[in-house]
Design a protein around this motif. Sequence first.
Motif, PDB file in Angstrom:
ATOM      1  N   PRO A 236       0.800  -1.238   0.000  1.00 16.36           N
ATOM      2  CA  PRO A 236       0.000   0.000   0.000  1.00 16.36           C
ATOM      3  C   PRO A 236       0.827   1.280   0.000  1.00 16.36           C
ATOM      4  O   PRO A 236       0.298   2.352  -0.328  1.00 16.36           O
ATOM      5  CB  PRO A 236      -0.847  -0.123   1.267  1.00 16.36           C
ATOM      6  N   GLN A 237       2.110   1.204   0.348  1.00 11.09           N
ATOM      7  CA  GLN A 237       2.926   2.419   0.322  1.00 11.09           C
ATOM      8  C   GLN A 237       3.098   2.961  -1.091  1.00 11.09           C
ATOM      9  O   GLN A 237       3.492   4.118  -1.283  1.00 11.09           O
ATOM     10  CB  GLN A 237       4.302   2.168   0.949  1.00 11.09           C
ATOM     11  N   LEU A 238       2.776   2.147  -2.082  1.00  7.94           N
ATOM     12  CA  LEU A 238       2.883   2.591  -3.468  1.00  7.94           C
ATOM     13  C   LEU A 238       1.791   3.593  -3.838  1.00  7.94           C
ATOM     14  O   LEU A 238       1.875   4.243  -4.891  1.00  7.94           O
ATOM     15  CB  LEU A 238       2.811   1.393  -4.418  1.00  7.94           C
ATOM     16  N   ILE A 239       0.780   3.731  -2.998  1.00  8.53           N
ATOM     17  CA  ILE A 239      -0.319   4.661  -3.293  1.00  8.53           C
ATOM     18  C   ILE A 239       0.204   6.083  -3.483  1.00  8.53           C
ATOM     19  O   ILE A 239      -0.276   6.817  -4.351  1.00  8.53           O
ATOM     20  CB  ILE A 239      -1.373   4.611  -2.170  1.00  8.53           C
ATOM     21  N   LEU A 240       1.192   6.474  -2.679  1.00  7.31           N
ATOM     22  CA  LEU A 240       1.742   7.820  -2.808  1.00  7.31           C
ATOM     23  C   LEU A 240       2.375   8.017  -4.180  1.00  7.31           C
ATOM     24  O   LEU A 240       2.291   9.099  -4.771  1.00  7.31           O
ATOM     25  CB  LEU A 240       2.770   8.077  -1.705  1.00  7.31           C
ATOM     26  N   ARG A 241       3.013   6.971  -4.697  1.00  7.17           N
ATOM     27  CA  ARG A 241       3.606   7.061  -6.041  1.00  7.17           C
ATOM     28  C   ARG A 241       2.505   7.222  -7.086  1.00  7.17           C
ATOM     29  O   ARG A 241       2.641   7.982  -8.046  1.00  7.17           O
ATOM     30  CB  ARG A 241       4.409   5.796  -6.348  1.00  7.17           C
ATOM     31  N   ILE A 242       1.412   6.489  -6.906  1.00  5.95           N
ATOM     32  CA  ILE A 242       0.300   6.577  -7.853  1.00  5.95           C
ATOM     33  C   ILE A 242      -0.296   7.979  -7.837  1.00  5.95           C
ATOM     34  O   ILE A 242      -0.623   8.544  -8.889  1.00  5.95           O
ATOM     35  CB  ILE A 242      -0.769   5.526  -7.526  1.00  5.95           C
ATOM     36  N   ILE A 243      -0.423   8.558  -6.644  1.00  8.58           N
ATOM     37  CA  ILE A 243      -0.950   9.918  -6.538  1.00  8.58           C
ATOM     38  C   ILE A 243      -0.052  10.889  -7.303  1.00  8.58           C
ATOM     39  O   ILE A 243      -0.528  11.767  -8.035  1.00  8.58           O
ATOM     40  CB  ILE A 243      -1.074  10.343  -5.060  1.00  8.58           C
ATOM     41  N   GLY A 244       1.259  10.711  -7.174  1.00  6.62           N
ATOM     42  CA  GLY A 244       2.203  11.577  -7.870  1.00  6.62           C
ATOM     43  C   GLY A 244       2.075  11.472  -9.376  1.00  6.62           C
ATOM     44  O   GLY A 244       2.052  12.489 -10.085  1.00  6.62           O
ATOM     45  N   VAL A 245       1.968  10.244  -9.887  1.00  6.63           N
ATOM     46  CA  VAL A 245       1.824  10.041 -11.329  1.00  6.63           C
ATOM     47  C   VAL A 245       0.480  10.586 -11.801  1.00  6.63           C
ATOM     48  O   VAL A 245       0.380  11.187 -12.883  1.00  6.63           O
ATOM     49  CB  VAL A 245       1.962   8.549 -11.684  1.00  6.63           C
ATOM     50  N   THR A 246      -0.562  10.388 -10.992  1.00  8.07           N
ATOM     51  CA  THR A 246      -1.886  10.916 -11.348  1.00  8.07           C
ATOM     52  C   THR A 246      -1.852  12.432 -11.466  1.00  8.07           C
ATOM     53  O   THR A 246      -2.442  13.014 -12.395  1.00  8.07           O
ATOM     54  CB  THR A 246      -2.929  10.504 -10.295  1.00  8.07           C
ATOM     55  N   GLU A 247      -1.160  13.090 -10.569  1.00  9.42           N
ATOM     56  CA  GLU A 247      -1.046  14.553 -10.629  1.00  9.42           C
ATOM     57  C   GLU A 247      -0.299  14.989 -11.884  1.00  9.42           C
ATOM     58  O   GLU A 247      -0.659  15.992 -12.516  1.00  9.42           O
ATOM     59  CB  GLU A 247      -0.346  15.071  -9.370  1.00  9.42           C
ATOM     60  N   GLN A 248       0.734  14.236 -12.264  1.00  2.00           N
ATOM     61  CA  GLN A 248       1.463  14.551 -13.501  1.00  2.00           C
ATOM     62  C   GLN A 248       0.550  14.403 -14.717  1.00  2.00           C
ATOM     63  O   GLN A 248       0.561  15.239 -15.630  1.00  2.00           O
ATOM     64  CB  GLN A 248       2.655  13.615 -13.656  1.00  2.00           C
ATOM     65  N   ARG A 249      -0.236  13.320 -14.737  1.00  5.69           N
ATOM     66  CA  ARG A 249      -1.144  13.096 -15.864  1.00  5.69           C
ATOM     67  C   ARG A 249      -2.186  14.195 -15.955  1.00  5.69           C
ATOM     68  O   ARG A 249      -2.517  14.667 -17.054  1.00  5.69           O
ATOM     69  CB  ARG A 249      -1.829  11.741 -15.707  1.00  5.69           C
ATOM     70  N   GLU A 250      -2.730  14.619 -14.813  1.00  9.21           N
ATOM     71  CA  GLU A 250      -3.754  15.662 -14.821  1.00  9.21           C
ATOM     72  C   GLU A 250      -3.173  17.001 -15.256  1.00  9.21           C
ATOM     73  O   GLU A 250      -3.828  17.775 -15.960  1.00  9.21           O
ATOM     74  CB  GLU A 250      -4.405  15.756 -13.444  1.00  9.21           C
ATOM     75  N   ALA A 251      -1.929  17.286 -14.842  1.00 10.61           N
ATOM     76  CA  ALA A 251      -1.278  18.528 -15.251  1.00 10.61           C
ATOM     77  C   ALA A 251      -1.046  18.529 -16.766  1.00 10.61           C
ATOM     78  O   ALA A 251      -1.255  19.553 -17.437  1.00 10.61           O
ATOM     79  CB  ALA A 251       0.043  18.714 -14.510  1.00 10.61           C
ATOM     80  N   GLN A 252      -0.642  17.383 -17.315  1.00  7.03           N
ATOM     81  CA  GLN A 252      -0.439  17.294 -18.757  1.00  7.03           C
ATOM     82  C   GLN A 252      -1.772  17.399 -19.496  1.00  7.03           C
ATOM     83  O   GLN A 252      -1.857  18.026 -20.560  1.00  7.03           O
ATOM     84  CB  GLN A 252       0.261  15.981 -19.120  1.00  7.03           C
ATOM     85  N   PHE A 253      -2.806  16.792 -18.955  1.00  8.25           N
ATOM     86  CA  PHE A 253      -4.135  16.869 -19.556  1.00  8.25           C
ATOM     87  C   PHE A 253      -4.593  18.320 -19.622  1.00  8.25           C
ATOM     88  O   PHE A 253      -5.148  18.777 -20.631  1.00  8.25           O
ATOM     89  CB  PHE A 253      -5.110  16.016 -18.751  1.00  8.25           C
ATOM     90  N   ALA A 254      -4.349  19.074 -18.540  1.00  6.11           N
ATOM     91  CA  ALA A 254      -4.715  20.498 -18.525  1.00  6.11           C
ATOM     92  C   ALA A 254      -3.962  21.248 -19.616  1.00  6.11           C
ATOM     93  O   ALA A 254      -4.536  22.107 -20.304  1.00  6.11           O
ATOM     94  CB  ALA A 254      -4.415  21.104 -17.153  1.00  6.11           C
ATOM     95  N   ARG A 255      -2.697  20.929 -19.805  1.00  2.00           N
ATOM     96  CA  ARG A 255      -1.919  21.597 -20.859  1.00  2.00           C
ATOM     97  C   ARG A 255      -2.460  21.256 -22.244  1.00  2.00           C
ATOM     98  O   ARG A 255      -2.500  22.104 -23.145  1.00  2.00           O
ATOM     99  CB  ARG A 255      -0.437  21.216 -20.748  1.00  2.00           C
ATOM    100  N   ASP A 256      -2.889  19.999 -22.424  1.00  6.26           N
ATOM    101  CA  ASP A 256      -3.429  19.588 -23.724  1.00  6.26           C
ATOM    102  C   ASP A 256      -4.759  20.282 -24.023  1.00  6.26           C
ATOM    103  O   ASP A 256      -4.993  20.739 -25.145  1.00  6.26           O
ATOM    104  CB  ASP A 256      -3.611  18.065 -23.761  1.00  6.26           C
ATOM    105  N   VAL A 257      -5.638  20.347 -23.017  1.00  6.60           N
ATOM    106  CA  VAL A 257      -6.924  21.028 -23.204  1.00  6.60           C
ATOM    107  C   VAL A 257      -6.682  22.513 -23.476  1.00  6.60           C
ATOM    108  O   VAL A 257      -7.307  23.112 -24.355  1.00  6.60           O
ATOM    109  CB  VAL A 257      -7.843  20.850 -21.978  1.00  6.60           C
TER     110      VAL A 257
END
Length: 223
Positions: free
Chosen positions: A131-152
């Motif tokens: 379960p400690q990997l959840i923090l890594r997933i949150i980090g990657v999710t934030e990167q994906r959302e930031a890139q999505f915002a740039r694309d939109v």
Amino acid sequence: MTDSANPDPGLRERKRAATRTAITAAARDLTSARGLNGYTVEEVCEAAGISRRTFFNYFPTKEDAIIGHAEDDVPADVIEEFVAGAAGSPAGEISPTLFQDLVTLSLRLAEDMTESEEETRQLIGVVKKEPQLILRIIGVTEQREAQFARDVARREGVAPDHPVVQMAVVLLSTIARKSSMAYFSDGNTRSYPELLLENISAASLLFSQPFDSTASAAAEGNA
């Protein structure tokens, strides 16, 4: 120059993506079998058929290899097709087809998610085990959302912090997460696109209802 001296950039990127995928698959397999601390980077390299140097060219740690790269789940050609959808609209104005194109984009990405369903289920299993990997997933999710915002924003000709862009990212990301949780839940028999469309339709119905901003402001002022 020969073709071998100037390789096709698309082919080169596909090879890089294939290497990243192989590393991630090996790391997840080993984590599923032995736990995060039960194997070494060298064993990941052996399973993926790469050198230690190659591993660290792609990922700084085993944990990052397990989660994968932020861009791996979003094909560039799909994003470029989405961006091109506003070609006829004036830059700086929100295009009238943004919502429909966002739904179409979500469904296109859903097709890719369905194709990689086994990998997703494997990641879910790994995270349950570590379960400690959840923090890594949150980090990657934030990167994906930031890139999505740039694309939109690039599509609409506005800044990434434009309120419509930000709401598009928040709403679509939240709907995708809710749909994924339902799809991968025990006993689910419905397809991911079906769940996704149901949730998008519910959000669309909610936000199509009349909204009087002046009345809301007045109520706030009287509170």
